[in-house]
Design a protein around this motif. Structure first.
Motif, short mmCIF file in Angstrom:
data_model
loop_
_atom_site.label_atom_id
_atom_site.label_comp_id
_atom_site.label_asym_id
_atom_site.label_seq_id
_atom_site.Cartn_x
_atom_site.Cartn_y
_atom_site.Cartn_z
N ALA A 41 42.77 -12.11 100.37
CA ALA A 41 43.33 -11.61 99.04
C ALA A 41 42.61 -12.17 98.07
O ALA A 41 41.96 -13.10 97.78
N GLU A 42 42.57 -11.35 97.20
CA GLU A 42 41.73 -11.47 96.01
C GLU A 42 42.43 -10.93 94.71
O GLU A 42 42.99 -9.71 94.62
N MET A 43 42.23 -11.62 93.50
CA MET A 43 42.73 -11.08 92.27
C MET A 43 41.85 -10.15 91.62
O MET A 43 40.60 -10.48 91.49
N VAL A 44 42.30 -9.06 91.04
CA VAL A 44 41.12 -8.23 90.29
C VAL A 44 41.78 -8.17 88.67
O VAL A 44 43.07 -7.54 88.50
N PHE A 94 53.54 0.75 84.23
CA PHE A 94 53.16 1.42 85.47
C PHE A 94 52.54 0.63 86.41
O PHE A 94 52.26 -0.72 86.34
N GLY A 95 52.55 1.21 87.67
CA GLY A 95 52.13 0.41 88.74
C GLY A 95 51.82 1.33 90.05
O GLY A 95 52.33 2.40 89.84
N GLY A 96 51.42 0.82 90.95
CA GLY A 96 51.11 1.49 92.11
C GLY A 96 50.32 0.81 93.38
O GLY A 96 50.18 -0.40 93.16
N ILE A 97 49.95 1.79 94.38
CA ILE A 97 49.25 1.04 95.49
C ILE A 97 48.17 2.01 95.69
O ILE A 97 48.54 3.06 96.20
N LEU A 98 47.10 1.49 95.85
CA LEU A 98 45.90 2.19 96.56
C LEU A 98 45.59 1.76 97.74
O LEU A 98 45.26 0.52 97.83
N VAL A 99 45.77 2.64 98.66
CA VAL A 99 45.32 2.24 100.08
C VAL A 99 43.94 2.74 100.47
O VAL A 99 43.69 4.10 100.35
N GLU A 100 42.83 2.02 100.78
CA GLU A 100 41.77 2.31 101.36
C GLU A 100 41.07 1.88 102.51
O GLU A 100 41.76 0.86 102.99
N GLY A 138 49.41 -3.54 88.50
CA GLY A 138 50.57 -3.38 87.50
C GLY A 138 49.79 -3.37 86.11
O GLY A 138 48.86 -4.24 85.95
N GLY A 139 50.68 -2.80 85.21
CA GLY A 139 50.09 -3.02 83.81
C GLY A 139 51.03 -2.31 82.89
O GLY A 139 52.15 -1.96 83.02
N ALA A 151 45.42 -6.46 89.31
CA ALA A 151 45.44 -6.09 90.72
C ALA A 151 45.35 -7.05 91.66
O ALA A 151 44.64 -7.97 91.07
N ILE A 152 46.04 -7.02 92.87
CA ILE A 152 45.64 -7.78 93.72
C ILE A 152 45.24 -6.98 94.84
O ILE A 152 45.86 -5.98 95.37
#
Length: 121
Positions: free
Chosen positions: A46-49, A94-100, A75-76, A61-62
């Protein structure tokens, strides 16, 4: 502490909570058993962005790496819209999930329903 939670148009939701050492991520339909629940320690998947300090929006982001998949929950809020007293919270946040995959190839990108975003800045 809550980092970010929201619902998506597909009826699913995400919630990410943190303390100084651990991140808890849950994803799935509200009121049902989560489809995915991950708990990872910072520095162990886990890391904080942090926000870069530039731009119209303030965001964080996390990023969680689970096997070969990276889940980036963000989120922001829009600073300019936040200054406009006529705007609602649903218009500001706003917010969301980016999956890579681990090579940076996008597998999915879910955008939160704006009215459901609970982002703790």
């Amino acid at each position: 502490e809550l980092f970010m939670a929201c619902s998506f148009p597909n009826g699913k939701a995400v919630e990410v909570c943190t303390d100084r050492n651990l991140v808890d991520y849950t994803f799935g339909r509200l009121g049902q058993r989560p489809e995915l629940a991950i708990s990872l320690a910072f520095q162990d998947g886990a890391e904080m962005v942090p926000w870069s300090g530039a731009g119209r929006s303030i965001w964080e982001a996390i990023r969680l790496t689970n096997d070969d998949v990276v889940y980036e929950v963000y989120g922001g809020f829009d600073r300019q819209l936040a200054a406009d007293e006529t705007k609602t919270l649903a218009e500001i946040f706003f917010g969301g999930i980016l999956v890579e995959d681990i090579n940076g190839n996008e597998l999915a990108h879910l955008t939160c329903e704006p009215a459901t975003v609970n982002y703790s800045y």
